[in-house]
Design an enzyme around this catalytic site. Structure first.
Site, PDB file in Angstrom:
ATOM      1  N   PHE A 126      -4.516   2.181   6.950  1.00 47.95           N
ATOM      2  CA  PHE A 126      -4.905   1.775   8.306  1.00 47.95           C
ATOM      3  C   PHE A 126      -3.833   0.962   9.015  1.00 47.95           C
ATOM      4  CE2 PHE A 126      -5.827  -2.251   6.228  1.00 47.95           C
ATOM      5  CZ  PHE A 126      -5.499  -3.165   7.223  1.00 47.95           C
ATOM      6  N   LYS A 134      -4.209  13.260   6.289  1.00 49.57           N
ATOM      7  CA  LYS A 134      -5.528  12.634   6.138  1.00 49.57           C
ATOM      8  C   LYS A 134      -5.311  11.153   6.462  1.00 49.57           C
ATOM      9  CE  LYS A 134      -7.990  10.304   4.089  1.00 49.57           C
ATOM     10  NZ  LYS A 134      -8.425   9.010   4.685  1.00 49.57           N
ATOM     11  N   GLU A 188      -9.555   6.308   7.859  1.00 50.12           N
ATOM     12  CA  GLU A 188     -10.777   6.473   8.666  1.00 50.12           C
ATOM     13  C   GLU A 188     -11.052   5.244   9.548  1.00 50.12           C
ATOM     14  OE1 GLU A 188     -10.333   6.095   5.471  1.00 50.12           O
ATOM     15  OE2 GLU A 188     -12.181   5.691   4.350  1.00 50.12           O
ATOM     16  N   ARG A 189     -10.238   4.159   9.350  1.00 49.67           N
ATOM     17  CA  ARG A 189     -10.447   2.963  10.175  1.00 49.67           C
ATOM     18  C   ARG A 189      -9.860   3.124  11.583  1.00 49.67           C
ATOM     19  NH1 ARG A 189     -13.015   1.632   6.424  1.00 49.67           N
ATOM     20  NH2 ARG A 189     -12.284   0.885   4.417  1.00 49.67           N
ATOM     21  N   SER A 204      -3.293   1.064  -0.977  1.00 50.72           N
ATOM     22  CA  SER A 204      -3.373   0.008  -1.995  1.00 50.72           C
ATOM     23  C   SER A 204      -3.004   0.557  -3.379  1.00 50.72           C
ATOM     24  CB  SER A 204      -4.778  -0.583  -2.004  1.00 50.72           C
ATOM     25  OG  SER A 204      -5.717   0.443  -2.229  1.00 50.72           O
ATOM     26  N   CYS A 217       2.586  -4.348   4.600  1.00 51.57           N
ATOM     27  CA  CYS A 217       3.015  -4.303   3.199  1.00 51.57           C
ATOM     28  C   CYS A 217       4.334  -5.036   3.012  1.00 51.57           C
ATOM     29  CB  CYS A 217       3.148  -2.872   2.731  1.00 51.57           C
ATOM     30  SG  CYS A 217       4.482  -2.029   3.558  1.00 51.57           S
ATOM     31  N   GLU A 253      -2.931  -9.362  -3.803  1.00 56.68           N
ATOM     32  CA  GLU A 253      -2.512  -9.159  -2.412  1.00 56.68           C
ATOM     33  C   GLU A 253      -3.693  -9.579  -1.527  1.00 56.68           C
ATOM     34  OE1 GLU A 253      -2.200  -5.032  -1.102  1.00 56.68           O
ATOM     35  OE2 GLU A 253      -0.474  -5.572   0.120  1.00 56.68           O
TER      36      GLU A 253
HETATM   37  P1  NAD Z   1      -6.470   1.986   1.024  1.00 50.71           P
HETATM   38  O1  NAD Z   1      -5.860   2.201  -0.311  1.00 50.71           O
HETATM   39  O2  NAD Z   1      -7.834   1.407   1.094  1.00 50.71           O
HETATM   40  O3  NAD Z   1      -6.555   3.367   1.846  1.00 50.71           O
HETATM   41  C1  NAD Z   1      -5.429   4.202   2.000  1.00 50.71           C
HETATM   42  C2  NAD Z   1      -5.894   5.638   2.126  1.00 50.71           C
HETATM   43  O4  NAD Z   1      -6.571   6.020   0.930  1.00 50.71           O
HETATM   44  C3  NAD Z   1      -6.861   5.880   3.279  1.00 50.71           C
HETATM   45  O5  NAD Z   1      -6.517   7.085   3.902  1.00 50.71           O
HETATM   46  C4  NAD Z   1      -8.218   5.957   2.586  1.00 50.71           C
HETATM   47  O6  NAD Z   1      -9.111   6.819   3.245  1.00 50.71           O
HETATM   48  C5  NAD Z   1      -7.873   6.505   1.216  1.00 50.71           C
HETATM   49  N1  NAD Z   1      -8.789   6.027   0.167  1.00 50.71           N
HETATM   50  C6  NAD Z   1      -9.429   4.826   0.130  1.00 50.71           C
HETATM   51  N2  NAD Z   1     -10.166   4.723  -0.985  1.00 50.71           N
HETATM   52  C7  NAD Z   1     -10.005   5.879  -1.672  1.00 50.71           C
HETATM   53  C8  NAD Z   1     -10.511   6.375  -2.917  1.00 50.71           C
HETATM   54  N3  NAD Z   1     -11.338   5.655  -3.676  1.00 50.71           N
HETATM   55  N4  NAD Z   1     -10.112   7.589  -3.316  1.00 50.71           N
HETATM   56  C9  NAD Z   1      -9.286   8.329  -2.575  1.00 50.71           C
HETATM   57  N5  NAD Z   1      -8.777   7.921  -1.392  1.00 50.71           N
HETATM   58  C10 NAD Z   1      -9.113   6.703  -0.943  1.00 50.71           C
HETATM   59  O7  NAD Z   1      -5.425   1.091   1.862  1.00 50.71           O
HETATM   60  P2  NAD Z   1      -5.602   0.456   3.298  1.00 50.71           P
HETATM   61  O8  NAD Z   1      -6.568  -0.678   3.210  1.00 50.71           O
HETATM   62  O9  NAD Z   1      -5.829   1.496   4.312  1.00 50.71           O
HETATM   63  O10 NAD Z   1      -4.123  -0.104   3.543  1.00 50.71           O
HETATM   64  C11 NAD Z   1      -3.687  -1.349   3.089  1.00 50.71           C
HETATM   65  C12 NAD Z   1      -2.916  -1.232   1.790  1.00 50.71           C
HETATM   66  O11 NAD Z   1      -1.814  -0.352   1.954  1.00 50.71           O
HETATM   67  C13 NAD Z   1      -2.309  -2.544   1.335  1.00 50.71           C
HETATM   68  O12 NAD Z   1      -2.439  -2.648  -0.053  1.00 50.71           O
HETATM   69  C14 NAD Z   1      -0.837  -2.416   1.728  1.00 50.71           C
HETATM   70  O13 NAD Z   1       0.056  -3.200   0.979  1.00 50.71           O
HETATM   71  C15 NAD Z   1      -0.626  -0.969   1.473  1.00 50.71           C
HETATM   72  N6  NAD Z   1       0.534  -0.474   2.197  1.00 50.71           N
HETATM   73  C16 NAD Z   1       1.647  -0.174   1.477  1.00 50.71           C
HETATM   74  C17 NAD Z   1       2.790   0.268   2.118  1.00 50.71           C
HETATM   75  C18 NAD Z   1       4.022   0.600   1.344  1.00 50.71           C
HETATM   76  O14 NAD Z   1       4.902   1.217   1.908  1.00 50.71           O
HETATM   77  N7  NAD Z   1       4.128   0.235   0.095  1.00 50.71           N
HETATM   78  C19 NAD Z   1       2.783   0.422   3.512  1.00 50.71           C
HETATM   79  C20 NAD Z   1       1.614   0.126   4.210  1.00 50.71           C
HETATM   80  C21 NAD Z   1       0.495  -0.323   3.538  1.00 50.71           C
END
Ligand code: NAD
Length: 498
Positions: free
Chosen positions: A148, A172, A175-176, A225, A280, A383
């Site tokens: 998101f 994909k 969804e937020r 994450s 991140c 985090e």
């Molecule tokens: P998230 O892991 O909750 O969601 C990311 C994606 O995964 C979304 O599209 C979501 O729909 C999907 N998803 C969520 N739960 C799932 C599941 N159980 N099974 C399959 N798919 C699932 O992350 P977020 O809250 O959207 O984003 C924040 C996180 O992203 C933080 O941890 C941040 O550090 C990380 N991030 C990392 C980078 C990097 O380059 N390393 C960059 C941006 C964000």
């Protein structure tokens, strides 16, 4: 209520089942509902992509690049509209939202160099009458799952190189905040991208699992994450897909005694609290070296933090950062703050009671500063992804370096110093993927590559830059003896070049 569907075969397609609420984080109101795709929707998108992709791959790279060139023009034309839609769903300020679009746009600009970047290698006369050449060919149908926090930049990190290389791409998004990804797809269509080459399938775990298990998808890019990154890497690999999965972070900023303390404090304010800490590459841990440095740093930080303006993006320049993305995110941050207090950290600036008249239901969290945080505390290990900065005091440079080295995450880090020797030693030894020297958020530009180490990244190739062209292509190497061939007869031992 606005309904957000999918973008399939060059058109908006309504959802046909489950939906998720999309909030305006500043007011707490549900402003739209987004469709959550099931396997059938994903299957249809893959079928369309697979049918469209060969013609796109056969389009010469210069023509593909021209579509991206026009796309850059359209992004600039619609910058304000994109930034507004992004702020409305994410909560970040308008200039920060425009920066989110801009950093993605720069990756698209880089990918316009595809004709040059896709050139293969050629060795003339590698053996008698033998030439060897290699070419980069697209993978076919590729997919990306994005978080998101950068709903414009991160999709563009992935689909710009994927498309430039001749692949079809299924996005994909989170969804937020799905609106901006949908707008990007429409702009690509306007730029002349053939239908079916970029599709947006909105959804949650069900859509993700359908992507991971689909035989017709060759690669999966993921940013989000760490637990989900690990899960996706494992399941994609088990299904024979190429995978590049980026996870969470806990970025340390070392402040040496000789640093310019005003500069270091300003850097920490922007890097720690910008975008409400939902980056991140945010700095979440400050590591001053020596008690005196720590005291001076805290003294500089406190008035700056107390002066921070928190509010809705609609307040324009009057706001330094906005709300966090959901009520659940806010609850999690406040729970972690409480754990910090319970475990004995010193809460120097307390943002728990922050409230904003007229926005009582918004997901605002005031800025927090903890001092005397230690390695065993939950606020140090986890985090937080919120406006909470922790200060861990280190007695020596080696102790500060060890903190960054021993943490399970390794996305970004920085050192603030006037000493070239300390900076050089730090950059060389630290086991973190992106290092800043007097730069708090060292996000590489589009023509370098972006990627963390340790639990911040699963896979081997980074985002954007030359790595992206490797990730979205496979190499084919041809060894050709032409025209004399094997007219002298068969060869029965392994060929060696004499
Ligand atoms: P998230 O892991 O909750 O969601 C990311 C994606 O995964 C979304 O599209 C979501 O729909 C999907 N998803 C969520 N739960 C799932 C599941 N159980 N099974 C399959 N798919 C699932 O992350 P977020 O809250 O959207 O984003 C924040 C996180 O992203 C933080 O941890 C941040 O550090 C990380 N991030 C990392 C980078 C990097 O380059 N390393 C960059 C941006 C964000």
């Amino acid at each position: 209520m606005q309904q957000i569907g999918h973008w399939i075969d060059g058109a908006t397609v309504a959802g046909n089942g489950r939906t998720a609420d999309v909030y305006n984080p500043a007011t707490g109101e549900v402003q739209a509902q987004v469709a959550l795709a099931d396997k059938d929707v994903l299957d249809r998108a893959v079928e369309i992509a697979a049918a469209a992709q060969p013609a796109w791959a056969a389009t010469n790279p210069q023509r593909r690049a021209r579509v991206l060139m026009r796309f850059v023009g359209l992004l600039n034309r619609d910058m304000d509209k994109l930034a507004e839609a992004l702020s409305r769903e994410h909560g970040k300020t308008l200039p920060d939202a425009a920066g989110d679009v801009q950093r993605g746009l720069e990756v698209v600009e880089y990918c316009i160099g595809a004709p040059e970047l896709l050139k293969g290698d050629f060795t003339d006369s590698a053996g008698p009458g033998i030439d060897i050449y290699s070419m980069r060919q697209p993978l076919g149908v590729t997919a990306g799952i994005t978080p998101f926090n950068f709903p414009a930049m991160i999709p563009m990190w992935m689909f710009a190189p994927a498309l430039a290389c001749g692949n079809a791409f299924i996005l994909k998004p989170s969804e937020r905040d799905p609106s901006v990804p949908m707008m990007l797809a429409e702009l690509l269509e306007e730029a002349g991208l053939p239908k079916g080459i970029l599709q947006v399938v909105n959804g949650d775990k069900a859509a993700v699992d359908a992507i991971l298990d689909h035989d017709g998808i060759a690669s999966v890019g993921f940013v989000g994450s760490t637990p989900i990154a690990a899960y996706i890497y494992e399941r994609a690999a088990a299904n024979g897909k190429r995978a590049q999965c980026f996870g969470g972070a806990k970025n340390h900023m070392i402040v040496m005694p000789d640093a310019d303390m005003d500069q270091a404090a300003d850097a920490l304010i922007g890097a720690g609290y910008g975008a409400a800490g939902e980056r991140c590459m945010a700095i979440s841990v400050a590591v001053p070296v020596g008690e005196e440095t720590a005291d001076r740093l805290i003294e500089k930080l406190v008035p700056r933090i107390e002066a921070l303006k928190v509010g809705p993006y609609t307040a324009g320049d009057d706001v330094d950062f906005g709300p966090v993305v959901t009520a659940a995110a806010k609850e999690n941050i406040l729970r972690l703050v409480q754990s910090g207090i319970d475990e004995g950290a010193e809460l120097v600036v307390d943002g728990r009671d922050f409230g904003l008249q007229g926005y009582e239901d918004g997901f605002f969290v005031g800025p927090h500063l903890f001092d005397r945080v230690t390695k065993d505390m939950e606020i140090y290990r986890k985090e937080i992804f919120g406006p909470v900065l922790s200060c861990v005091r280190a007695a020596t440079y080696e102790e500060a370096l060890a903190l960054a080295m021993d943490h399970e995450y390794g996305n970004g880090t920085a050192i603030f110093t006037r000493d070239g020797d300390a900076a050089r030693d730090f950059a060389k030894r630290v086991n973190v993927g992106m290092v800043g020297v007097n730069v708090p958020i060292p996000v590489p530009l589009a023509y370098h590559t972006f990627g963390g180490w340790k639990k911040s990244m699963f896979g081997d190739l980074n985002q954007h830059g030359p790595d992206a062209f490797r990730f979205y292509t496979r190499t084919k190497t041809v060894t050709a003896r032409w025209p004399s061939g094997i007219k002298e007869g068969g060869e029965f031992s392994i060929p060696v070049m004499e």
